[in-house]
Motif scaffolding. Structure first.
Motif, PDB file in Angstrom:
ATOM      1  N   THR A  80       0.827  -1.215   0.000  1.00 55.53           N
ATOM      2  CA  THR A  80       0.000   0.000   0.000  1.00 55.53           C
ATOM      3  C   THR A  80       0.862   1.266   0.000  1.00 55.53           C
ATOM      4  O   THR A  80       0.414   2.319  -0.454  1.00 55.53           O
ATOM      5  N   GLY A  81       2.119   1.156   0.476  1.00 55.07           N
ATOM      6  CA  GLY A  81       3.037   2.300   0.393  1.00 55.07           C
ATOM      7  C   GLY A  81       3.244   2.685  -1.061  1.00 55.07           C
ATOM      8  O   GLY A  81       3.323   3.876  -1.400  1.00 55.07           O
ATOM      9  N   ALA A  82       3.289   1.685  -1.942  1.00 52.12           N
ATOM     10  CA  ALA A  82       3.463   1.955  -3.379  1.00 52.12           C
ATOM     11  C   ALA A  82       2.270   2.739  -3.922  1.00 52.12           C
ATOM     12  O   ALA A  82       2.421   3.576  -4.823  1.00 52.12           O
ATOM     13  N   MET A  83       1.083   2.499  -3.356  1.00 52.03           N
ATOM     14  CA  MET A  83      -0.104   3.229  -3.820  1.00 52.03           C
ATOM     15  C   MET A  83       0.011   4.711  -3.438  1.00 52.03           C
ATOM     16  O   MET A  83      -0.275   5.596  -4.248  1.00 52.03           O
ATOM     17  N   TYR A  84       0.440   4.988  -2.184  1.00 50.83           N
ATOM     18  CA  TYR A  84       0.638   6.378  -1.772  1.00 50.83           C
ATOM     19  C   TYR A  84       1.779   7.021  -2.571  1.00 50.83           C
ATOM     20  O   TYR A  84       1.707   8.187  -2.956  1.00 50.83           O
ATOM     21  N   ARG A  85       2.826   6.248  -2.805  1.00 48.88           N
ATOM     22  CA  ARG A  85       3.951   6.772  -3.591  1.00 48.88           C
ATOM     23  C   ARG A  85       3.503   7.115  -5.021  1.00 48.88           C
ATOM     24  O   ARG A  85       3.955   8.109  -5.611  1.00 48.88           O
ATOM     25  N   VAL A 126      -7.500  11.676   0.915  1.00 46.40           N
ATOM     26  CA  VAL A 126      -6.624  10.713   0.229  1.00 46.40           C
ATOM     27  C   VAL A 126      -6.707   9.369   0.958  1.00 46.40           C
ATOM     28  O   VAL A 126      -6.845   8.315   0.345  1.00 46.40           O
ATOM     29  N   ARG A 127      -6.661   9.423   2.279  1.00 42.82           N
ATOM     30  CA  ARG A 127      -6.706   8.174   3.055  1.00 42.82           C
ATOM     31  C   ARG A 127      -8.046   7.454   2.851  1.00 42.82           C
ATOM     32  O   ARG A 127      -8.088   6.234   2.766  1.00 42.82           O
ATOM     33  N   ASP A 128      -9.126   8.222   2.736  1.00 49.30           N
ATOM     34  CA  ASP A 128     -10.439   7.596   2.484  1.00 49.30           C
ATOM     35  C   ASP A 128     -10.413   6.885   1.139  1.00 49.30           C
ATOM     36  O   ASP A 128     -10.892   5.755   1.001  1.00 49.30           O
ATOM     37  N   GLY A 162       1.613  -2.068   5.129  1.00 51.82           N
ATOM     38  CA  GLY A 162       1.448  -0.617   5.162  1.00 51.82           C
ATOM     39  C   GLY A 162       1.686  -0.051   6.535  1.00 51.82           C
ATOM     40  O   GLY A 162       2.562  -0.511   7.272  1.00 51.82           O
ATOM     41  N   ARG A 163       0.885   0.981   6.877  1.00 54.58           N
ATOM     42  CA  ARG A 163       1.025   1.626   8.183  1.00 54.58           C
ATOM     43  C   ARG A 163      -0.261   1.536   8.992  1.00 54.58           C
ATOM     44  O   ARG A 163      -0.236   1.686  10.200  1.00 54.58           O
ATOM     45  N   ASP A 164      -1.390   1.337   8.283  1.00 51.91           N
ATOM     46  CA  ASP A 164      -2.690   1.364   8.977  1.00 51.91           C
ATOM     47  C   ASP A 164      -3.582   0.209   8.538  1.00 51.91           C
ATOM     48  O   ASP A 164      -4.801   0.314   8.592  1.00 51.91           O
ATOM     49  N   ILE A 165      -2.987  -0.873   8.098  1.00 46.11           N
ATOM     50  CA  ILE A 165      -3.818  -1.959   7.546  1.00 46.11           C
ATOM     51  C   ILE A 165      -4.600  -2.663   8.663  1.00 46.11           C
ATOM     52  O   ILE A 165      -5.811  -2.842   8.558  1.00 46.11           O
ATOM     53  N   GLY A 166      -3.908  -3.030   9.741  1.00 53.03           N
ATOM     54  CA  GLY A 166      -4.588  -3.709  10.842  1.00 53.03           C
ATOM     55  C   GLY A 166      -5.441  -2.775  11.692  1.00 53.03           C
ATOM     56  O   GLY A 166      -6.390  -3.197  12.337  1.00 53.03           O
ATOM     57  N   ARG A 181      19.893  -0.723   6.816  1.00 51.21           N
ATOM     58  CA  ARG A 181      19.203  -1.443   5.726  1.00 51.21           C
ATOM     59  C   ARG A 181      18.909  -0.495   4.562  1.00 51.21           C
ATOM     60  O   ARG A 181      19.074  -0.845   3.415  1.00 51.21           O
ATOM     61  N   ARG A 182      18.438   0.726   4.888  1.00 47.66           N
ATOM     62  CA  ARG A 182      18.118   1.691   3.829  1.00 47.66           C
ATOM     63  C   ARG A 182      19.388   2.096   3.071  1.00 47.66           C
ATOM     64  O   ARG A 182      19.381   2.202   1.852  1.00 47.66           O
ATOM     65  N   SER A 183      20.492   2.311   3.818  1.00 50.70           N
ATOM     66  CA  SER A 183      21.746   2.694   3.159  1.00 50.70           C
ATOM     67  C   SER A 183      22.213   1.572   2.243  1.00 50.70           C
ATOM     68  O   SER A 183      22.715   1.825   1.140  1.00 50.70           O
TER      69      SER A 183
HETATM   70  O1   DC Z   1       6.189   1.772   2.972  1.00 52.48           O
HETATM   71  P1   DC Z   1       6.673   2.982   2.174  1.00 52.48           P
HETATM   72  O2   DC Z   1       7.908   3.607   2.695  1.00 52.48           O
HETATM   73  O3   DC Z   1       6.719   2.705   0.713  1.00 52.48           O
HETATM   74  O4   DC Z   1       5.495   4.035   2.396  1.00 52.48           O
HETATM   75  C1   DC Z   1       5.537   5.294   1.811  1.00 52.48           C
HETATM   76  C2   DC Z   1       4.812   6.329   2.668  1.00 52.48           C
HETATM   77  O5   DC Z   1       3.413   6.105   2.607  1.00 52.48           O
HETATM   78  C3   DC Z   1       5.211   6.376   4.135  1.00 52.48           C
HETATM   79  O6   DC Z   1       5.652   7.676   4.463  1.00 52.48           O
HETATM   80  C4   DC Z   1       3.967   6.099   4.882  1.00 52.48           C
HETATM   81  C5   DC Z   1       2.855   6.157   3.884  1.00 52.48           C
HETATM   82  N1   DC Z   1       1.923   5.049   4.032  1.00 52.48           N
HETATM   83  C6   DC Z   1       0.799   5.272   4.777  1.00 52.48           C
HETATM   84  O7   DC Z   1       0.625   6.357   5.317  1.00 52.48           O
HETATM   85  N2   DC Z   1      -0.128   4.279   4.906  1.00 52.48           N
HETATM   86  C7   DC Z   1       0.062   3.084   4.333  1.00 52.48           C
HETATM   87  N3   DC Z   1      -0.875   2.127   4.482  1.00 52.48           N
HETATM   88  C8   DC Z   1       1.242   2.839   3.597  1.00 52.48           C
HETATM   89  C9   DC Z   1       2.161   3.853   3.468  1.00 52.48           C
END
Ligand code: DC
Length: 216
Positions: free
Chosen positions: A35-40, A108-110, A129-133, A156-158
């Protein structure tokens, strides 16, 4: 929720969500959803269209109008914009910097929540994601929250060639008013500092199998 099973994997940035969600999806034969890819993708699309990211109304308007559709390919559900999935474009530092701004807009979140719930049309899912559960599929019995020390996550990111301020991003994700990053109620917390992906995904799979056996 219909008969589809959703495994929710939330957590901090670079806590191993993608690697482990992919591994768990493959082991179970479920579809993977990032889902992060969707926001990205929305952040990338706004940058392309030169939308002012500090203007929540303008960002919400893009979300209402863009032609974005879900597609399932190779056991992965992806969001396409105008028939295109910007797989590489959404991984730039510019998009990483832009994405928390779009992710903080309630409308956007809706929109994202509705689209993410539509993913069950493709069957059983492992969604990260961040808010799935906590927000998208709060009714699922399968919730995991991954974390690791800031040092290890930065390393890990570096190693992926990305130098970003993870602490700042986590803080923005945790402090936004709308669906902030949090440990969902009933989630199993896995701190995987010093663990391999094999070990982390095995912990998750063992818990899923235990719950599935219990539900039988
Ligand atoms: O997992 P990621 O780093 O690709 O996520 C990108 C951004 O999207 C991160 O700043 C948090 C946000 N995000 C979010 O708010 N809710 C989600 N379900 C997934 C990602």
């Amino acid at each position: 929720m219909p008969d589809s099973i959703v495994i929710a994997i939330d957590g901090t940035s670079a806590s191993g969500k993608s690697t482990n969600a992919r591994r768990v999806a493959k082991a179970l034969g479920y579809s993977y959803v990032d889902t992060g890819a969707m926001y990205r993708t929305l952040a990338w699309h706004c940058l392309q269209a030169r939308v002012d990211l500090s203007d929540a109304k303008a960002v919400a308007a893009v979300c209402r109008k863009w032609r974005a559709t879900l597609r399932s390919e190779q056991s992965e559900v992806r969001l396409y914009v105008d028939g295109y999935f910007p797989e590489h474009e959404i991984r730039t530092l510019e998009v990483s910097d832009a994405v928390p701004h779009v992710a903080a807009v309630p409308k956007v979140r809706d929109w994202m929540k509705k689209k993410q719930r539509e993913c069950i049309q493709f069957g059983n899912l492992v969604m990260e994601g961040r808010d799935i559960g906590s927000n998208v599929f709060p009714e699922t019995d399968y919730k995991f929250y991954l974390d690791a020390s800031l040092d290890e996550r930065s390393r890990r990111r570096s190693a992926d060639g990305v130098d970003e301020n993870l602490a700042a991003r986590d803080q923005r994700d945790s402090q936004r008013a709308s669906a902030p990053l949090m440990i969902p109620l009933g989630a199993m917390v896995v701190n995987n500092s010093g663990m391999t992906p094999e070990q982390t995904s095995e912990i998750i799979l063992t818990e899923i199998r235990r719950k599935q056996a219990e539900a039988r």
